[in-house]
Design a protein around this motif. Structure first.
Motif, PDB file in Angstrom:
ATOM      1  N   ALA A   1     -31.529  -9.946   6.176  1.00 33.85           N
ATOM      2  CA  ALA A   1     -30.110 -10.018   6.538  1.00 33.85           C
ATOM      3  C   ALA A   1     -29.583  -8.678   7.041  1.00 33.85           C
ATOM      4  N   THR A   2     -28.683  -8.743   8.025  1.00 33.88           N
ATOM      5  CA  THR A   2     -28.018  -7.524   8.488  1.00 33.88           C
ATOM      6  C   THR A   2     -26.975  -7.053   7.486  1.00 33.88           C
ATOM      7  N   GLU A   3     -26.346  -8.032   6.785  1.00 35.25           N
ATOM      8  CA  GLU A   3     -25.310  -7.693   5.804  1.00 35.25           C
ATOM      9  C   GLU A   3     -25.578  -8.496   4.540  1.00 35.25           C
TER      10      GLU A   3
ATOM     11  N   LEU B   1     -23.562 -12.228   3.552  1.00 34.50           N
ATOM     12  CA  LEU B   1     -23.556 -13.407   4.417  1.00 34.50           C
ATOM     13  C   LEU B   1     -24.146 -14.654   3.781  1.00 34.50           C
ATOM     14  N   TYR B   2     -25.234 -14.519   2.999  1.00 31.64           N
ATOM     15  CA  TYR B   2     -26.062 -15.694   2.715  1.00 31.64           C
ATOM     16  C   TYR B   2     -26.028 -16.223   1.292  1.00 31.64           C
ATOM     17  N   GLY B   3     -25.391 -15.499   0.363  1.00 31.17           N
ATOM     18  CA  GLY B   3     -25.264 -16.005  -1.002  1.00 31.17           C
ATOM     19  C   GLY B   3     -24.578 -17.366  -1.031  1.00 31.17           C
ATOM     20  N   ARG B   4     -23.642 -17.581  -0.128  1.00 30.01           N
ATOM     21  CA  ARG B   4     -22.865 -18.831  -0.109  1.00 30.01           C
ATOM     22  C   ARG B   4     -23.735 -20.042   0.212  1.00 30.01           C
ATOM     23  N   TYR B   5     -24.922 -19.833   0.735  1.00 33.57           N
ATOM     24  CA  TYR B   5     -25.813 -20.972   1.017  1.00 33.57           C
ATOM     25  C   TYR B   5     -26.938 -21.088  -0.025  1.00 33.57           C
TER      26      TYR B   5
ATOM     27  N   ALA C   1     -32.677 -14.613  13.681  1.00 32.18           N
ATOM     28  CA  ALA C   1     -31.867 -14.593  14.914  1.00 32.18           C
ATOM     29  C   ALA C   1     -30.577 -15.399  14.793  1.00 32.18           C
ATOM     30  N   VAL C   2     -29.917 -15.289  13.638  1.00 30.32           N
ATOM     31  CA  VAL C   2     -28.626 -15.972  13.456  1.00 30.32           C
ATOM     32  C   VAL C   2     -27.559 -15.102  14.127  1.00 30.32           C
ATOM     33  N   THR C   3     -27.050 -15.558  15.246  1.00 34.10           N
ATOM     34  CA  THR C   3     -25.963 -14.807  15.899  1.00 34.10           C
ATOM     35  C   THR C   3     -24.878 -15.776  16.378  1.00 34.10           C
ATOM     36  N   VAL C   4     -23.666 -15.281  16.370  1.00 36.34           N
ATOM     37  CA  VAL C   4     -22.536 -16.019  16.940  1.00 36.34           C
ATOM     38  C   VAL C   4     -21.801 -15.037  17.841  1.00 36.34           C
ATOM     39  N   ALA C   5     -21.477 -15.466  19.068  1.00 36.62           N
ATOM     40  CA  ALA C   5     -20.802 -14.571  20.021  1.00 36.62           C
ATOM     41  C   ALA C   5     -19.473 -14.098  19.446  1.00 36.62           C
TER      42      ALA C   5
ATOM     43  N   ARG D   1     -16.494 -16.203  16.928  1.00 30.99           N
ATOM     44  CA  ARG D   1     -16.721 -15.966  15.498  1.00 30.99           C
ATOM     45  C   ARG D   1     -15.665 -16.613  14.609  1.00 30.99           C
ATOM     46  N   ARG D   2     -16.051 -16.793  13.332  1.00 24.99           N
ATOM     47  CA  ARG D   2     -15.173 -17.305  12.272  1.00 24.99           C
ATOM     48  C   ARG D   2     -14.537 -18.659  12.579  1.00 24.99           C
ATOM     49  N   ARG D   3     -15.384 -19.544  13.150  1.00 26.02           N
ATOM     50  CA  ARG D   3     -14.936 -20.931  13.333  1.00 26.02           C
ATOM     51  C   ARG D   3     -15.854 -21.865  12.549  1.00 26.02           C
ATOM     52  N   GLY D   4     -16.770 -21.276  11.804  1.00 22.38           N
ATOM     53  CA  GLY D   4     -17.684 -22.123  11.030  1.00 22.38           C
ATOM     54  C   GLY D   4     -18.995 -22.418  11.748  1.00 22.38           C
ATOM     55  N   ILE D   5     -19.280 -21.691  12.856  1.00 20.45           N
ATOM     56  CA  ILE D   5     -20.521 -21.984  13.600  1.00 20.45           C
ATOM     57  C   ILE D   5     -21.747 -21.542  12.795  1.00 20.45           C
ATOM     58  N   ALA D   6     -21.685 -20.313  12.227  1.00 15.80           N
ATOM     59  CA  ALA D   6     -22.841 -19.838  11.446  1.00 15.80           C
ATOM     60  C   ALA D   6     -23.080 -20.751  10.249  1.00 15.80           C
ATOM     61  N   ARG D   7     -22.011 -21.160   9.590  1.00 21.05           N
ATOM     62  CA  ARG D   7     -22.182 -22.053   8.425  1.00 21.05           C
ATOM     63  C   ARG D   7     -22.861 -23.359   8.849  1.00 21.05           C
ATOM     64  N   ALA D   8     -22.405 -23.935   9.948  1.00 20.52           N
ATOM     65  CA  ALA D   8     -23.007 -25.196  10.411  1.00 20.52           C
ATOM     66  C   ALA D   8     -24.495 -24.989  10.711  1.00 20.52           C
TER      67      ALA D   8
HETATM   68  C1  LIG Z   1     -22.545 -12.954  10.849  1.00 20.01           C
HETATM   69  C2  LIG Z   1     -22.221 -13.999  11.892  1.00 20.01           C
HETATM   70  C3  LIG Z   1     -23.478 -14.804  12.238  1.00 20.01           C
HETATM   71  C4  LIG Z   1     -21.149 -14.950  11.306  1.00 20.01           C
HETATM   72  O1  LIG Z   1     -20.896 -16.001  12.211  1.00 20.01           O
HETATM   73  P1  LIG Z   1     -19.535 -16.852  12.153  1.00 20.01           P
HETATM   74  O2  LIG Z   1     -19.741 -18.074  12.979  1.00 20.01           O
HETATM   75  O3  LIG Z   1     -18.386 -15.989  12.471  1.00 20.01           O
HETATM   76  O4  LIG Z   1     -19.475 -17.281  10.618  1.00 20.01           O
HETATM   77  P2  LIG Z   1     -18.694 -18.563  10.031  1.00 20.01           P
HETATM   78  O5  LIG Z   1     -17.367 -18.682  10.703  1.00 20.01           O
HETATM   79  O6  LIG Z   1     -19.563 -19.755  10.052  1.00 20.01           O
HETATM   80  O7  LIG Z   1     -18.503 -18.086   8.548  1.00 20.01           O
HETATM   81  C5  LIG Z   1     -19.255 -18.654   7.484  1.00 20.01           C
HETATM   82  C6  LIG Z   1     -18.879 -17.931   6.242  1.00 20.01           C
HETATM   83  O8  LIG Z   1     -19.369 -16.589   6.264  1.00 20.01           O
HETATM   84  C7  LIG Z   1     -18.294 -15.667   6.101  1.00 20.01           C
HETATM   85  N1  LIG Z   1     -18.604 -14.528   6.955  1.00 20.01           N
HETATM   86  C8  LIG Z   1     -18.863 -14.536   8.258  1.00 20.01           C
HETATM   87  N2  LIG Z   1     -19.175 -13.304   8.689  1.00 20.01           N
HETATM   88  C9  LIG Z   1     -19.095 -12.492   7.628  1.00 20.01           C
HETATM   89  C10 LIG Z   1     -19.314 -11.106   7.434  1.00 20.01           C
HETATM   90  N3  LIG Z   1     -19.661 -10.305   8.442  1.00 20.01           N
HETATM   91  N4  LIG Z   1     -19.171 -10.618   6.186  1.00 20.01           N
HETATM   92  C11 LIG Z   1     -18.821 -11.432   5.159  1.00 20.01           C
HETATM   93  N5  LIG Z   1     -18.628 -12.756   5.291  1.00 20.01           N
HETATM   94  C12 LIG Z   1     -18.750 -13.280   6.514  1.00 20.01           C
HETATM   95  C13 LIG Z   1     -17.057 -16.413   6.527  1.00 20.01           C
HETATM   96  O9  LIG Z   1     -15.916 -15.870   5.904  1.00 20.01           O
HETATM   97  C14 LIG Z   1     -17.369 -17.815   6.051  1.00 20.01           C
HETATM   98  O10 LIG Z   1     -17.139 -17.926   4.666  1.00 20.01           O
HETATM   99  P3  LIG Z   1     -16.887 -19.343   3.946  1.00 20.01           P
HETATM  100  O11 LIG Z   1     -17.462 -20.425   4.809  1.00 20.01           O
HETATM  101  O12 LIG Z   1     -17.557 -19.239   2.649  1.00 20.01           O
HETATM  102  O13 LIG Z   1     -15.391 -19.434   3.874  1.00 20.01           O
HETATM  103  C15 LIG Z   1     -21.659 -13.351  13.188  1.00 20.01           C
HETATM  104  O14 LIG Z   1     -20.561 -12.560  12.840  1.00 20.01           O
HETATM  105  C16 LIG Z   1     -22.647 -12.477  13.925  1.00 20.01           C
HETATM  106  O15 LIG Z   1     -23.299 -12.961  14.834  1.00 20.01           O
HETATM  107  N6  LIG Z   1     -22.775 -11.177  13.575  1.00 20.01           N
HETATM  108  C17 LIG Z   1     -23.661 -10.250  14.281  1.00 20.01           C
HETATM  109  C18 LIG Z   1     -25.146 -10.581  14.111  1.00 20.01           C
HETATM  110  C19 LIG Z   1     -25.522 -10.705  12.662  1.00 20.01           C
HETATM  111  O16 LIG Z   1     -25.261  -9.815  11.864  1.00 20.01           O
HETATM  112  N7  LIG Z   1     -26.153 -11.833  12.334  1.00 20.01           N
HETATM  113  C20 LIG Z   1     -26.653 -12.071  10.996  1.00 20.01           C
HETATM  114  C21 LIG Z   1     -28.137 -11.910  11.081  1.00 20.01           C
HETATM  115  S1  LIG Z   1     -28.890 -11.778   9.518  1.00 20.01           S
END
Ligand SMILES: CC(C)(COP(=O)(O)OP(=O)(O)OC[C@H]1O[C@@H](n2cnc3c(N)ncnc32)[C@H](O)[C@@H]1OP(=O)(O)O)[C@@H](O)C(=O)NCCC(=O)NCCS
Length: 450
Positions: free
Chosen positions: A144-146, A149-153, A108-112, A116-123
């Motif tokens: 994962a949906t995509e 997303l998660y290789g970077r962690y 349930a990793v979601t960001v509104a 988005r793209r402020r570093g919330i998911a990374r945190a």
């Molecule tokens: C995917 C999601 C969680 C990203 O949240 P976010 O807060 O915008 O992500 P961040 O700003 O923290 O980005 C973290 C990193 O991921 C990368 N990233 C974010 N979304 C990405 C995407 N869709 N595809 C590729 N890279 C992505 C960013 O470029 C950033 O890279 P870096 O830190 O290495 O420079 C958000 O877009 C979302 O809620 N999507 C819809 C639901 C979903 O797919 N959730 C994932 C469930 S598995």
């Protein structure tokens, strides 16, 4: 593992990072039903699902009460709906050798879309890795949906899933006659206990599977929302062995387009024995007035093609499914069994720090591993005298923590990863040793989304 994984406070580093963005990172209390319902609204919005009904919210809140649930709140916005969500829980992950390792599931990793793209998911993700360590998990995992997303962690695909599409007209059974029989489950509630046991046995015999939660078994059986459209379209059949014991079940639906023949679709075929799996496949393949059988989340080494006269009846699509992150290499490596005996030194790179270091893996002829972290002042096999080294060659690999995750359950061979530049051997012959050590007789598989 920590006995109460919901009791320790929200990770201070994550709280501080999100605080710098003007956001409030909160661990929700299990009895705060309103907060959990608001969180569920955000989760559904994040995955582009429809707004939840009150009944759905009721079930979600009950499930979330069993999880560690964090929300990120923007004080500039009113109301109980967070701008970001994540939920996690401790769970066993099955590993080769009929054993399991303590894991931490993240979901349930979601960001509104507004944040988005402020570093919330990374945190939040780095916070989840910290939570996993605090809870004593050796690995973290997710679906994962995509795939980007998660290789970077430090996560990597560790078990792939196959979608199989079978052409009914060509699917002539060539396998043996199963000794038991298939019958419909007419009272799903009465079958719930047996279904839970079958699922547990399937999980135990399959590397890559994780423990199920009761609500998921209910969903498989259509018991979560019996009057709902999905449940009404679902039919359940079971396989009983020759002694009348249920050994498998399938939950499937048949959809029809107008007057055309139907398409059988299923994600949940749980089998504790090979006979049960084959018999249930046959039952689905031999439905009349059906053109296609479509199965999701199947194994990449499904025996099905050896059960049909015409292998070309099956079209297979394979994709990444279980993503794994090794946090404690010693505990993770000792949990599984290997094709021993052999020794291997792993030099692990981990940009986030958790698993970085050198680890000596010593595997006995019975496949049991002992792992020593060499940085801790333990004797380094590579510093042995030249004579000793000649008698016992030191094999080793240099690799990222993500490459180890890809190898861990036996999905990607070290030599394959080396061809992609993801693994390097530090001594001649090491890749061959690693290929043999990590090989597993059953391909890893995860048959659910979480
Ligand atoms: C995917 C999601 C969680 C990203 O949240 P976010 O807060 O915008 O992500 P961040 O700003 O923290 O980005 C973290 C990193 O991921 C990368 N990233 C974010 N979304 C990405 C995407 N869709 N595809 C590729 N890279 C992505 C960013 O470029 C950033 O890279 P870096 O830190 O290495 O420079 C958000 O877009 C979302 O809620 N999507 C819809 C639901 C979903 O797919 N959730 C994932 C469930 S598995």
């Amino acid at each position: 593992m920590s006995s109460d994984f919901r009791a320790f406070p929200a990770d201070p580093a994550t709280t501080a990072r999100l605080g710098e963005l003007g956001l409030d990172y909160r661990l929700l209390a299990p009895d705060d039903r309103d907060a959990l319902a608001g969180w569920s609204e955000a989760d559904n919005r994040g995955f582009h699902h429809p707004r939840p009904t009150p009944e759905f919210l009721e079930r979600e809140v009950a499930l979330l009460q069993e999880r560690r649930v964090h929300g990120v709140y923007d004080p500039g916005l009113d109301g109980p709906i967070p701008v970001a969500t994540v939920a996690s829980w401790p769970t066993a992950l099955s590993v080769p050798g009929g054993r399991s390792v303590d894991g931490w599931a993240v979901a349930a990793v979601t960001v509104a879309a507004t944040h988005r793209r402020r570093g919330i998911a990374r945190a939040m993700m780095e916070g989840e890795l910290a939570n996993a360590v605090t809870a004593g998990a050796a690995v973290a995992m997710l679906t994962a949906t995509e795939a980007t997303l998660y290789g970077r962690y430090g996560f990597a695909p560790a078990a792939r899933a196959a979608t199989l599409e079978v052409d009914r007209r060509r699917a002539v059974w060539a396998g043996a006659e199963a000794p038991g029989r298939v019958r419909y489950v007419t009272d799903a509630a009465a079958f719930r206990r047996a279904a839970g046991q079958i699922v547990r046995r399937q999980v135990a015999r399959t590397p890559g599977e994780i423990d199920r939660w009761p609500a998921l078994v209910d969903r498989m059986l259509g018991l979560d929302d019996p009057a709902g459209e999905r449940a009404r379209a679902t039919r359940v059949a079971r396989y009983d062995d020759e002694r009348g014991q249920a050994q498998g079940f399938v939950s499937y639906r048949i959809t029809r387009d107008g007057m055309g023949a139907g398409v059988v679709e299923f994600d949940f075929l749980a089998a504790a024995t090979d006979d049960a799996e084959a018999a249930l496949w046959r039952f689905l393949l031999e439905q009349d007035f059906v053109s296609t059988i479509r199965a999701g989340l199947r194994s990449v080494d499904e025996p099905l093609r050896w059960l049909l006269a015409d292998q070309r009846a099956i079209t297979t699509t394979v994709g990444d499914h279980l993503w794994l992150r090794i946090l404690d290499p010693a505990a993770a490596l000792e949990a599984r069994r290997y094709e021993g005996p052999a020794s291997l030194v792993l030099e692990l790179d981990d940009p986030l720090g958790h698993a970085a270091g050198r680890y000596a893996l010593e595997v006995s002829a019975r496949g049991v591993a002992e792992v020593q972290r060499l940085d801790d002042g333990a004797e380094d096999p590579s510093s042995e005298t030249r004579a000793a080294r000649r008698s016992k060659p030191v094999h080793g690999l240099r690799l990222g923590v993500d490459a180890l995750a890809a190898m861990y359950l036996g999905d990607a061979r070290a030599s394959l990863l080396a061809r992609a530049g993801r693994v390097a051997e530090t001594g001649p012959g090491s890749l061959a040793v690693a290929d043999r050590l990590f090989s597993a007789s059953r391909a890893p598989r995860l048959s659910i989304w979480f």
